[in-house]
Write an enzyme that holds these catalytic residues in place. Structure first.
Site, mmCIF file in Angstrom:
data_model
loop_
_atom_site.group_PDB
_atom_site.id
_atom_site.type_symbol
_atom_site.label_atom_id
_atom_site.label_comp_id
_atom_site.label_asym_id
_atom_site.label_seq_id
_atom_site.Cartn_x
_atom_site.Cartn_y
_atom_site.Cartn_z
ATOM 1 N N GLY A 1 0.763 -1.237 0.000
ATOM 2 C CA GLY A 1 0.000 0.000 0.000
ATOM 3 C C GLY A 1 0.792 1.284 0.000
ATOM 4 N N LYS A 2 1.993 1.270 -0.572
ATOM 5 C CA LYS A 2 2.812 2.493 -0.569
ATOM 6 C C LYS A 2 2.159 3.619 -1.359
ATOM 7 C CE LYS A 2 6.367 0.914 -2.497
ATOM 8 N NZ LYS A 2 5.537 -0.226 -2.952
ATOM 9 N N PRO B 1 9.737 1.723 -5.769
ATOM 10 C CA PRO B 1 9.025 0.469 -6.020
ATOM 11 C C PRO B 1 9.393 -0.598 -5.002
ATOM 12 C CG PRO B 1 10.838 0.708 -7.565
ATOM 13 C CD PRO B 1 10.760 2.001 -6.799
ATOM 14 N N GLY C 1 53.537 -14.432 4.975
ATOM 15 C CA GLY C 1 52.596 -15.461 5.396
ATOM 16 C C GLY C 1 51.979 -15.072 6.725
ATOM 17 N N LEU C 2 50.998 -15.832 7.156
ATOM 18 C CA LEU C 2 50.303 -15.541 8.403
ATOM 19 C C LEU C 2 51.216 -15.703 9.612
ATOM 20 C CD1 LEU C 2 46.937 -17.431 7.730
ATOM 21 C CD2 LEU C 2 47.266 -14.941 7.773
ATOM 22 N N GLY D 1 52.503 -17.401 12.677
ATOM 23 C CA GLY D 1 52.458 -18.822 13.017
ATOM 24 C C GLY D 1 52.695 -19.738 11.840
ATOM 25 N N SER E 1 53.434 -8.951 6.295
ATOM 26 C CA SER E 1 53.220 -8.080 5.118
ATOM 27 C C SER E 1 51.941 -8.476 4.380
ATOM 28 C CB SER E 1 54.423 -8.117 4.179
ATOM 29 O OG SER E 1 54.849 -9.423 3.884
#
Length: 632
Positions: A28-29, A101, A468-469, A471, A542
């Site tokens: 019902g807009k 809409p 690298g990560l 660990g 990095s």
């Protein structure tokens, strides 16, 4: 056509509050907006009568929605297929109402409407309750930065004006909106067809004590004036008139005046404003000395510099972010899925460039806000993605500037998606690009050449860049490799992240910008070791490709990127310093792999998979690599 200066007051926009009307199809807009205009006396003369007569001719019942749905196709289909913008007044202020809409196929138009608004009125059918589209619309309002939301629970006449039904809908939808960071200011029971609680109160719902829709709208506040924000002036085009080069565009935010020193991003050229000019049929205005947000103007500069369409003009002291990678919260509208690794055209203001979707970080289910992983984003899905460009971009985070923090993606010439920009976990690279501040300096040429050093040492200098990560085993491998190389007669030295931060980079923290500066300094230092004929072995997470690319540029062909690979779960299990445990507990912010990104190398020179390969075998691979590439 004569080029003349303009009166800045002549272009100033009226101070309007922009309200977008959204909701599920058939809730019902259009009826509500039509009723709103009718009950406030805002309809053009004769409009109501003409629509009523049209309905009589067609033999159909009169609908207030017909006051809004002006297109023949819309009347036939019974749905709004485009955004309609209408101006009206209450006693309190002027408005622009954007009727967007609700049909799923036209979400692009709804997003367009939301992007232009200061606040929203969201419609829910009292009989149907909260639907998936209701949640999606609420999320999209949040996505587009709309924080002032009123909810109208419509068609209360169809549920007998029952308070219990209204209360259930209000509680459910308030909880949902709050979960995404939106606080609905009002939830109002209405009947648009009957006029209850639109402009006047309802005798059918004496239990409701809140404001009508009109009073609720009157309580909303306009967004902060754009003129008070930082200057953002995208270059639309550059024209030549006589001997002048006119840089033309629309000021999106902030202001500028004659004499201001401007910076053009991402080229980082600078110049001062010599004049502010525009086309006008009149020539009796005093030349303006200032221009503000919303004005379309031209400027000339005090020196001739090459400027291109798409450059973003700002003041030096508050320039936009420069980066080639950013995170985005994106809504996808393309017929083909958005796919990780695929290239699209990015449109950012007046700037266009090819980009690649580096990663689909997560798919967000707008119904329950759950996350899922995928390599692609389907039509009408919301996702968080990482986007990488082939060149430097000038942009803002959406939270800092909504005008320059939005973008769209084009696929096969069609606008297929759009979203808002976040730099979470990524650095502003402006300081990296403009790091050289010293003047009157000249490189000193050494009396010993690189070739002579290589002959004396028996090996070439180089940079072995371990990435690298945390660990993954970078430091363990780097230290063990250094010892083995020393025993074989190589001149080598390890630059380790923790050791460097005790000295050279002791003044840096762990923000994205400090991380980038940390790597920049290490890259330059490693390049000095390489030119001295040594093997510099660096051990740094990095995480950003752009930082590693700068290190590669510093060392040239002697740079060797070695990806020490291990998945996050393996690194969590190792966790030699207890950092993952702290990061998961929230004690460490911006921790790579948990709360900050790690960008795997595109094409590393060597990959060492420590999750699958024993230490001794990893070292054997590294020694053989060094012997092949550096031994003279």
């Amino acid at each position: 056509m004569k080029l003349a200066s303009i009166n800045p007051d002549a272009q100033k926009a009226r101070d309007l509050l922009r309200i977008v009307i959204v909701g599920h199809v058939d809730h019902g807009k259009s009826t509500l907006v039509g009723r709103l205009f009718h009950d406030t006396g805002s309809l053009p003369d004769g409009k109501y009568e003409s629509i009523k007569a049209m309905c009589e001719r067609r033999g159909v019942p009169f609908e207030y929605a017909f006051l809004m749905d002006a297109l023949q196709a819309e009347r036939d289909q019974g749905i709004t297929i485009d955004t309609s913008q209408i101006w009206f007044k209450t006693e309190a202020r002027d408005y622009t109402i954007i009727d967007a809409p609700g049909h799923k196929e036209f979400l692009k138009n709804m997003i367009t409407g939301a992007a232009q608004s200061d606040a929203a009125l969201l419609i829910i059918d009292a009989a149907e309750g909260v639907r998936e589209q209701s949640r999606r619309h609420g999320y999209l309002l949040h996505l587009m930065g709309v924080r002032q939301v009123a909810v109208a629970v419509n068609k209360m006449d169809l549920v007998g004006y029952e308070q219990e039904q209204f209360d259930l809908i209000e509680e459910e939808y308030r909880d949902y909106l709050r979960s995404i960071g939106v606080e609905p200011t009002f939830v109002i029971p209405v009947s648009a067809r009957e006029g209850d609680n639109i402009a006047n109160g309802s005798k059918s719902m004496p239990w409701y004590k809140g404001p009508t829709v009109v009073k609720a709208l009157d309580s909303f506040l306009p967004n902060a004036p754009l003129v008070d924000q930082s200057l953002r002036f995208p270059v639309q085009d550059v024209y030549k008139f006589d001997q002048r080069r006119i840089i033309a565009g629309r000021i999106e935010s902030g202001s500028l005046k004659v004499g201001d020193k401007l910076v053009f991003s991402p080229s980082n050229k600078t110049a001062k404003v010599q004049s502010i000019e525009s086309w006008s049929a009149r020539d009796d205005f005093t030349p303006p000395t200032e221009a503000v947000a919303g004005e379309s103007i031209g400027i000339t500069l005090d020196e001739q510099i090459f400027v291109e369409r798409g450059e973003l003009i700002s003041h030096e002291e508050d320039a936009p972010v420069e980066t080639e990678v950013f995170r985005a919260r994106l809504f996808w509208l393309g017929h083909d899925p958005l796919t990780a690794g695929k290239s699209y055209k990015l449109k950012l203001g007046t700037f266009e460039t090819p980009v690649t979707v580096q990663k689909v970080d997560r798919i967000i289910d707008t119904s329950d806000l759950s996350n899922s992983e995928s390599e692609q984003v389907e039509r009408n899905q919301v996702a968080e993605v990482t986007i990488r460009a082939r060149r430097m971009l000038a942009l803002d985070e959406f939270a800092n500037n909504g005008r320059t923090g939005r973008f769209v993606l084009v696929d096969n010439y069609d606008i297929a998606g759009g979203g808002i920009i976040s730099m979470e976990g990524y650095a502003d690279q402006r300081s990296m690009i403009m790091a050289t501040k010293s003047t009157n300096i000249t490189r000193v040429e050494h009396g010993v050449s690189i070739e002579e050093r290589a002959r004396r040492n028996g090996h070439k200098g180089g940079v072995l860049w371990f990435t690298g990560l945390s660990g993954a085993g970078k430091s363990t491998l780097a230290v063990a490799l250094e010892k083995l190389l020393f025993e074989k007669g190589y001149s080598s030295y390890v630059l380790d992240g923790d050791n460097v931060r005790h000295g050279l980079n002791a003044n840096l923290g762990f923000s994205p910008e400090d991380r980038a500066e940390n790597i920049r300094r290490v890259g330059e230092t490693a390049a000095l070791f390489q030119r001295a004929g040594m093997l510099a072995i660096t051990s740094f997470i990095s995480p950003y490709r752009s930082d590693r690319d700068r290190a590669r540029a510093a060392a040239g062909d002697s740079f060797h990127e070695i990806y020490v690979k291990a998945d996050v779960e393996t690194c969590k299990q190792r966790d030699p310093k207890g950092l993952y445990k702290k990061a998961i507990a929230g004690e460490i912010k911006e921790f790579t792999g948990i709360s900050a990104p790690y960008e795997e190398p595109d094409s590393p020179n060597l990959v060492i998979d420590t999750a699958e390969t024993p230490l001794e075998e990893c070292l054997e691979i590294l020694i053989n690599y060094v012997e092949r590439n550096f031994r003279v």
